[in-house]
Design an enzyme around this catalytic site. Structure first.
Site, short mmCIF file in Angstrom:
data_model
loop_
_atom_site.label_atom_id
_atom_site.label_comp_id
_atom_site.label_asym_id
_atom_site.label_seq_id
_atom_site.Cartn_x
_atom_site.Cartn_y
_atom_site.Cartn_z
CB SER A 1 0.04 124.22 37.52
OG SER A 1 -1.11 123.45 37.80
CE LYS B 1 -2.85 125.28 41.34
NZ LYS B 1 -2.15 125.25 40.09
#
EC number: 3.4.21.-
Length: 188
Positions: free
Chosen positions: A56, A104
């Site tokens: 990701s 993230k």
């Protein structure tokens, strides 16, 4: 008398060695009971290391895909007052699974208006006390586009350096991709 003297010396030597063992054991216990709480506090409040799994955050993290995993330094101290900047790579508790930590990039902060990618609303104004986070590998990331703005209370740490593998050893820069800049920034 000559026969008795070696026995006394053997007992004396054993007593001295037992005293030395006892002193070493006592010193070890004192050090252990000081070092363990200090180490636990350091790892919980200052910094720790973590292995990044998944795709990701590619290409910033794990550019080699499943063949390798980056190990990063997570700085807890830097986020103790919930101060983050757009572009920071952060670790946070997953809003969908509190047992899991995710990593993230911060895209937007409270008051910012962000154009989403696949979220139910095309534009989102990030509420007070929240941030918008995304993985760098769009389409392969479970992020704010799936679960919406994230509370700053879920913030765990700021990823500051790649420590492993050695050929990727570097400082992680807080860079916001130009195409992901907020349409309008809030008060920060």
């Amino acid at each position: 008398m000559a026969h008795f003297l070696p026995v006394v010396l053997v007992h004396l030597g054993m007593a001295q060695s037992q005293g030395w063992v006892r002193r070493c054991l006592k010193a070890f216990c004192k050090g252990f009971f000081v070092a363990v709480p200090v180490a636990v506090t350091f790892l919980d409040r200052v910094a720790c290391v973590a292995r990044v799994e998944g795709a990701s955050s590619r290409p910033s993290l794990n550019p080699g895909g499943s063949q390798s995993s980056d190990v990063v330094l997570l700085n807890h101290w830097k986020v103790r007052n919930f101060e983050v900047q757009r572009g920071d790579i952060v670790s946070l508790v997953s809003p969908k699974n509190p047992e899991q930590k995710i990593i993230k990039r911060v895209i937007a902060l409270e008051g910012d208006i962000v154009r989403t990618i696949g979220h139910k609303n095309r534009l989102v104004k990030v509420p007070r006390g929240h941030m918008w986070v995304e993985g760098d590998h769009h389409g392969h990331s479970f992020d704010s586009n799936s679960f919406g703005p994230v509370s700053l209370g879920l913030l765990h740490a700021h990823a500051t350096h790649i420590l492993w593998p050695p050929e990727r050893w570097q400082r992680l820069e807080s860079i916001l991709p130009p195409e992901r800049s907020p349409l309008q920034t809030g008060e920060k």
